[in-house]
Structures are given as structure tokens and as C-alpha cells.
Design a protein around this motif. Sequence first.
Motif, PDB file in Angstrom:
ATOM      1  N   HIS A  11      13.722   8.311   4.323  1.00 55.36           N
ATOM      2  CA  HIS A  11      14.499   8.945   3.135  1.00 55.36           C
ATOM      3  C   HIS A  11      15.611   8.511   3.069  1.00 55.36           C
ATOM      4  O   HIS A  11      16.261   8.401   1.680  1.00 55.36           O
ATOM      5  CB  HIS A  11      14.145  10.645   3.461  1.00 55.36           C
ATOM      6  CG  HIS A  11      12.747  10.896   3.494  1.00 55.36           C
ATOM      7  ND1 HIS A  11      12.545  12.390   4.066  1.00 55.36           N
ATOM      8  CD2 HIS A  11      11.639  10.730   2.879  1.00 55.36           C
ATOM      9  CE1 HIS A  11      11.074  12.550   4.203  1.00 55.36           C
ATOM     10  NE2 HIS A  11      10.531  11.498   3.352  1.00 55.36           N
ATOM     11  N   ASP A  24      10.615   8.885   9.307  1.00 53.98           N
ATOM     12  CA  ASP A  24      10.298   9.646   7.993  1.00 53.98           C
ATOM     13  C   ASP A  24      11.560   9.802   7.590  1.00 53.98           C
ATOM     14  O   ASP A  24      12.255   9.473   6.431  1.00 53.98           O
ATOM     15  CB  ASP A  24       9.401  10.678   7.971  1.00 53.98           C
ATOM     16  CG  ASP A  24       9.135  11.028   6.522  1.00 53.98           C
ATOM     17  OD1 ASP A  24       9.009  10.424   5.822  1.00 53.98           O
ATOM     18  OD2 ASP A  24       8.728  12.207   6.342  1.00 53.98           O
ATOM     19  N   ASN A  29       5.324   5.542   7.226  1.00 51.76           N
ATOM     20  CA  ASN A  29       6.744   4.998   6.945  1.00 51.76           C
ATOM     21  C   ASN A  29       7.198   4.296   8.044  1.00 51.76           C
ATOM     22  O   ASN A  29       8.008   3.197   7.805  1.00 51.76           O
ATOM     23  CB  ASN A  29       7.528   6.269   6.820  1.00 51.76           C
ATOM     24  CG  ASN A  29       7.483   6.537   5.413  1.00 51.76           C
ATOM     25  OD1 ASN A  29       7.035   5.932   4.285  1.00 51.76           O
ATOM     26  ND2 ASN A  29       7.298   7.998   5.052  1.00 51.76           N
ATOM     27  N   HIS A  56       7.754   4.105   0.818  1.00 49.61           N
ATOM     28  CA  HIS A  56       6.803   5.733   0.719  1.00 49.61           C
ATOM     29  C   HIS A  56       5.502   4.885  -0.207  1.00 49.61           C
ATOM     30  O   HIS A  56       4.538   5.690   0.088  1.00 49.61           O
ATOM     31  CB  HIS A  56       7.728   6.645  -0.024  1.00 49.61           C
ATOM     32  CG  HIS A  56       8.527   7.688   1.007  1.00 49.61           C
ATOM     33  ND1 HIS A  56       9.521   7.299   1.589  1.00 49.61           N
ATOM     34  CD2 HIS A  56       7.804   8.774   1.437  1.00 49.61           C
ATOM     35  CE1 HIS A  56       9.721   8.280   2.451  1.00 49.61           C
ATOM     36  NE2 HIS A  56       8.652   9.337   2.633  1.00 49.61           N
TER      37      HIS A  56
END
Length: 382
Positions: A205, A201, A286, A268
Motif C-alpha cells: 500500500h 500488504d 501482494n 494489487h
Amino acid sequence: MTFDKIYQYNFPTIIRFGPGSSNELGDYLKKNNLSRPLIVTDSNVSQLDFFKAFTRNLQERKISIEVFDKIHKNPLKSDVYNGTDIFDQTNRDSVIGIGGGAALDVARAVVLRVNHREDLFKYDDLIGGDVFVTNEVPHFITIPTTAGTGSEVGRSAIIADDETHQKKILFSPKLLAKIVFADPILTMELPPFITAATGMDAMTHNMEAFLAKMPHPLCEGIALEGISLINQSLERAVNKPDLESRGQMLIASLMGAVAFQKGLGVVHSLAHPLSSLLDTHHGLANAVNIPYGMEFNIEGFEHKFKRIARTMELKEETGEAVVRHLFELNAKINIPHKLRDIGVKNEHIETLADLAIADFAHPNNPKPVSREDFKQLYSKAL
Ligand SMILES: NC(=O)c1ccc[n+]([C@@H]2O[C@H](COP(=O)([O-])OP(=O)(O)OC[C@H]3O[C@@H](n4cnc5c(N)ncnc54)[C@H](O)[C@@H]3O)[C@@H](O)[C@H]2O)c1
Ligand SMILES: [Fe+2]
């Protein structure tokens, strides 16, 4: 970058980062005349030894604590209402969120609700609800115990409707924690599967933030360093954890969340519907989708993928090499290769595509994503 507009760049709160930093909490509360915090966590973390030691330590310092831990893994509006009831009934003066992204999001939403009692989803950012967040909020402190969402430095909480399971974003700069205690020791015992899913994750990001279309050199620099740290440490944090790999993952996850004020993207939007429809863990969703989503993004953005490849120290500095590397990394940390391995079926694809196209993340993707693109990406990953 073109210099044709004015942009706003926001940077987060005070961060006390390092092994043992969470032990400073008692002093911090005393210094700020806080003596009755509500501690929001989940029912798994509240049973762990470090949590018990943590609450014992506060009690020994004559700090009155109340623990609220009845939250869902994808948090619901009713969790926030229940937490706020406890805040009221036990006369609290502050909120401490300690746990993974789910606990921190519920804590942040309780912080909002304490002095904002209209329907919670009136404050939904997507319908401009942030303008109604006008009152003072209680003193808010965050302590992450996973290295993934970076929610500890965030200004938003993702909360789902109890009936429809649709996720809403509650957002306001007022919801930023006053201080974050980021202590890698608290993440030492994270099980391998959670380390892997939350770590990917954080990778998502940083990568999506780096690629997102808003010009933001500050965040792009942070995101590249975040990618580098995760690339160096995730496999070790999963398979042979030590303080260095845990520490690198914790700071890199926090950096991902700082960077994604620039925006997220297609991965996402592929992932969120899996959580809404099938209750899949956010990081896992993800992790499985990231190689496919990144492959979709290469064309037209070869120059940015070259920089990612260089950051990852790949021999071949291309987007294709980055995608291959993501598949290999996933394999090393036991993330499944295909969506079917996490319960997705062909009959889910139409509904998933409907949810994905309505999602908030992809409008910031470097290139547009259509409903047909989402269908094709899900089919390819199936
Ligand atoms: N606010 C934001 O900006 C933002 C961004 C992304 C995701 N999210 C939200 O965050 C949530 C996911 O957060 P997450 O990935 O941290 O997962 P999580 O909070 O669901 O935690 C995963 C699991 O790890 C356990 N756990 C936590 N800390 C532990 C520890 N130190 N040792 C052992 N077990 C531990 C938890 O009990 C839980 O079972 C989702 O609800 C998602 O919507 C929020
Ligand atoms: Fe995320």
C-alpha cells in the motif's frame, strides 16, 4: 507536481493509537449513549483470549453485545446479509468491527446495508453506486487486530459475489468509522505467517501509493514514512516481536491505507485475481508479486525509486536495489519467491491476466499496464 487542477484530499477519522487504547471502548460507548453494539469479527478471532476478555469487559459494564463471526476469509455478499439479519433481529444500535481486514470489511458493509436495502452490489463504486448511499448509517467503530489492510481507516469494503467470486468495492465517505482504537497489544499474538503476509500488504500500500500517478504530496509524505517504519520493524515483528515492532507495523499499516486514497497499482491488480480464482490470502498474494511489479515500474520512475531506496537506507539508491531488497525481505520473513509455491500453475495465467486487466487498481499505476504485461509478469513470477 503541476498546478493545473483542483484535487480533493480526504483525511480520516479520530484515531486512538497506543497500547491499551482498546480498553477505552466501554467509556466511549457510554459517552455516546450506545448500549447495544453488534460486534463483527471472524470465527478465529472470536476464540482468542483477548477477544473473550474484551467482550467480558463490555458485559461487566452492562453493555448488551451480540457477536457475529460467521464470515469467509474472502468475504461474501451472503456474510453481509446474514450479519445485517442479526443486527435487525437483535435490535442493535451500532456496529463494532474487530479483527483483520476481512472482518472490518464485513462490518463496514453491514453498516451500509442496515439502511440501504437494495441489492448490495447496486452500491458498487465502479458502477457509480456510491451516489445511492444517501441514508444515515449506524455508529461505526473499528478495532484492527492485524497490521496490514488498514481497513480501519478506510471508506470502502471489498465484498465478493457468492457465485462468481468477483470482488466488488462498496464505497462512501459515510462508511468511515467514527473512531478507531488501534491497540498494538491486540496484535502481539499474531502468528508469524500472518504478520509477514499482512505486513507486506501494508508495504505494498505504501509503495504503490507513493508511486501512484495522482499528485498528492500529503499522501506521498505519509507513504514514505510508512515504508520506513515497515522496513525497520517487519522482520522483527515476524521473527522476534516486541511492542515497538508491533506498534510500528500497526501505525504504518494505517498510514498505508490513508496514503492509498491516492491510488494503488500493478501489484494489487496482480494480487486480486489470485484471491478471486484461488482464494489466496490478499497479503500473501501482494507479498509474492511485489518485487516483480515494482521491477516493472522502475523505468521512467527512477527518481521516485531513488527516494524509496533512500528511505530504506539502501547503499545503492536505485530501483534495482529496491527490488533486490524486497526479495531479501521476503526471504527473511518466509514469503515464497515464486507463484508456483502458492499453487499457481501455468494453465491459470490466461484467466489471471483477464481478471488483472479488468481490475480497478492498475489505472492509477504510474505507467499503463497491458494484458500482455500482466501475462509476462505472471510468467516471470511463476
Ligand atoms: N477495505 C480495504 O480497503 C481493504 C484493503 C485491502 C484488503 N482488504 C480486504 O482485507 C482482507 C484481508 O485482511 P487481513 O490481511 O487483515 O486478513 P484477515 O482478516 O483474513 O486475517 C488473517 C487471519 O488472521 C487472523 N487474525 C486476525 N487477528 C488476529 C490476532 N490478533 N491474532 C491471531 N490471529 C488473528 C484471522 O482470524 C485470519 O485467520 C481481504 O478480504 C481483503 O479483500 C480490504
Ligand atoms: Fe492491499
